[in-house]
Design a protein around this motif. Sequence first.
Motif, mmCIF file in Angstrom:
data_model
loop_
_atom_site.group_PDB
_atom_site.id
_atom_site.type_symbol
_atom_site.label_atom_id
_atom_site.label_comp_id
_atom_site.label_asym_id
_atom_site.label_seq_id
_atom_site.Cartn_x
_atom_site.Cartn_y
_atom_site.Cartn_z
ATOM 1 N N VAL A 254 0.846 -1.200 0.000
ATOM 2 C CA VAL A 254 0.000 0.000 0.000
ATOM 3 C C VAL A 254 0.881 1.250 0.000
ATOM 4 N N GLU A 255 1.955 1.230 0.794
ATOM 5 C CA GLU A 255 2.856 2.396 0.822
ATOM 6 C C GLU A 255 3.485 2.631 -0.552
ATOM 7 N N GLU A 256 3.803 1.528 -1.244
ATOM 8 C CA GLU A 256 4.478 1.676 -2.532
ATOM 9 C C GLU A 256 3.532 2.174 -3.632
ATOM 10 N N ILE A 257 2.332 1.638 -3.683
ATOM 11 C CA ILE A 257 1.452 2.104 -4.780
ATOM 12 C C ILE A 257 0.878 3.491 -4.497
ATOM 13 N N ASP A 258 0.854 3.882 -3.230
ATOM 14 C CA ASP A 258 0.355 5.211 -2.875
ATOM 15 C C ASP A 258 1.118 6.327 -3.581
ATOM 16 N N LYS A 259 2.412 6.054 -3.876
ATOM 17 C CA LYS A 259 3.258 7.095 -4.495
ATOM 18 C C LYS A 259 3.071 7.144 -6.005
#
Length: 421
Positions: free
Chosen positions: A80-85
């Motif tokens: 989730v942290e990675e696709i948020d960017k």
Amino acid sequence: MKRIVIVGTQWGDEGKGKITDFLAQKADVVVRYQGGNNAGHTVVFHGKKHSLHLLPSGILNPNIQNVMANGMVINPKAFVEEIDKLQNFNLSISDRAHIVLPYHLELDKAYEHFRGNEKIGTTHKGIGPAYTDKSSRLGLRVSTFIDPEKFKARLFELMKVKNQELRKLGAPRFIAEEVYEEYLKYASVMAPYVKDTSVLLNQAIDDNKKILFEGAQGVLLCLDHGTYPYVTSSSPTAASVPLNTGIAPWLIDGAIGVTKAYTTRVGSGPMPSEILGDLANQIREIGNEYGTTTGRPRRIGWLDTVVLRHTKRISGLSYLAVTLLDVLSGIDELKIAVSYEFNGKTITDIPAEMSDFEACKPNYITMPGWKEDITQVKSFEALPVQAQNYLNQLCELVGVPLAIFSVGPDRSQTIQVKPIF
Ligand code: IMP
């Protein structure tokens, strides 16, 4: 070739992300087939640095179908942290991949602690324990994870066992309800991307699409063919692609071995061509040899062709892509390991027992280096003759032709000398 595997030929960090990103310009599909967020792929595009851990390296191009295949272990929080960017991407996640849960990270730390001096130097991302649970049939599949009721039932069952294990190891325990509440949110973000990616890939093959299979880590970190036990818990070889993606073995056309112009390793374990002292520090600083995932300084060594021939044999390399050639500029004399001295004999293969590998002393050939800055070079012919000789010698010793070399981190600093797709 239409279906190509990108293989790390050393101990990881060879620049596979950059080569995948470069080749992906002509690909339709990019597939990550093993590992999890222990990997760190750096892709520099238009001067901007992107660090990818879980997502396939084609994710920056919205025209590419990216796949996280069944062989992966996925930490949903990190996902989730990675696709948020990111915005505007095309991604599918296998319903058969496995989930990394918070107790896997604690178990990883606890096992490392108990190994003491024998510690592997893992990334502490829970990768080993997640794959162990998959093999012990105590894992959580993505398909179960994204169904709230089934996830709850399975998690509560699993956590009875896992909390007992954590307690015995003196590690922090978890409250199942809390884990459930937090991870349910991540599951809802993940759910729209989930499908049977074996069906998707076989359809893409039927449609004659160009596919890149992107390995994480390197062959020397393979659970079977690497420097066991100083390895990761999956297989980053071309051989593992069919199993880890759900396609037939004979549908793979070839493999590109991504090779640093020298050697690096993070974590413990033998590395016969290791260099210590000023020269290692110089290479580390110029090459920015610090882990993308953990920031740890990488160990530095001369190019080792015993290692590369091992990888060639295990993974059947069609071509080499040599990265970070520019980092060697300014070194008067370059060494290449060609064989080892072990127990009074010259050997050309890697011993299985790590104390034996540790005892191997490399035999080197030496080659004159070059002084010029090569970071703006746009062709093989424009390289100083010493750099050309170095690449030619490397390829001859390994017995694999050169297809690509790179002289800097940007996509524009990657030079293709042979057509691949
Ligand atoms: P794990 O994969 O976190 O269990 O770590 C096992 C070994 O693989 C350690 O030596 C790590 O440093 C190494 N490793 C895992 N992922 C990578 C990577 O992406 N690059 C380089 N080394 C890695």
